[in-house]
Design a protein around this motif. Structure first.
Motif: not given
Length: 238
Positions: A212-217
């Motif tokens: 998945i893509r985390q909030p920080d990219g």
């Protein structure tokens, strides 16, 4: 002269910030900071040249512009343009690195890994084990396993261990050698050397289910134990 005047009149006037920068009425660092975020270095250079032509056309004939001032102004605009181009290059490089990380992370789907955690699953009387990450060599490493009720069901004395990741192949049996029932167990670990406690991290064995893509990219790994970890958090692929 007529061609120069016509060219200047038919183009957009330079901004006040750039005027102030060239005329020396504003701080150079502030001007550079304002334009450093631009990705249109060519536009900045064209605007500067139009402004320079205007200055030359309107300078005092009895006190012409100092060549050293012109050289300094040219150096300033080149610096600003270079910073803008550098920002664009760094942004492109960061995007490429993120894409490469996501590709690498996708290759881990289905793999069994050791990641931060303190749980161990028992299925059909078997367990994939767990692990410990030691900051330095230890003379004594002990692991205590508990069931869902918080009762101690097993104790492992692993003795001397070297610094780094220590995989533990746990056989799910109690102190009497009886098989433990299926379920989720938790464990704690303590290590010592020279009579002092040594910092450590416990590691759970899990299977990578998705990326998945985390909030920080950055890419994150969704594990079978319900946690999400980054690539840097992986201690081992087993």
């Amino acid at each position: 002269m007529y061609a120069q005047n016509t060219y200047f009149q038919n183009t957009a006037p330079p901004s006040q910030a750039l005027l102030d920068s060239v005329n020396g009425t504003s701080n150079r660092k502030e001007a550079a900071s304002q334009y450093a975020g631009s990705n249109r270095g060519e536009d900045l250079q064209a605007t500067f040249l139009r402004l320079l032509i205007a200055q030359l056309q309107n300078q005092d004939p009895t006190s012409p512009m100092d060549s050293s001032q012109m050289t300094s102004q040219l150096a300033q605009i080149n610096t600003v343009s270079g910073i803008a181009q550098l920002n664009v290059s760094l942004s492109a490089l960061a995007a490429q690195l993120t894409a490469d990380q996501q590709t690498q992370a996708a290759l881990l789907i289905g793999s069994t890994v050791l990641a931060p955690g303190n749980s161990a699953s028992v299925t059909e009387g078997k367990s994939a084990g767990f692990g410990v990450k030691l900051e330095r060599d230890v003379t004594d490493l002990q692991i205590v396993v508990k069931n869902s009720a918080g009762q101690v069901v097993d104790t492992l004395n692993l003795g001397k261990q070297s610094a780094g990741t220590v995989p533990v192949g746990w056989q799910p049996k109690d102190a009497s050698g009886n098989p433990l029932p299926d379920g989720t167990y938790t464990f704690t670990a303590t290590a010592s050397a020279g009579g002092q406690q040594i910092p450590l991290k416990t590691l759970s064995t899990s299977v990578v289910h998705a990326v998945i893509r985390q909030p920080d990219g950055t890419p994150g790994l969704a594990l079978s134990n319900g946690t999400i970890v980054g690539l840097n958090d992986l201690a081992a692929i087993v």
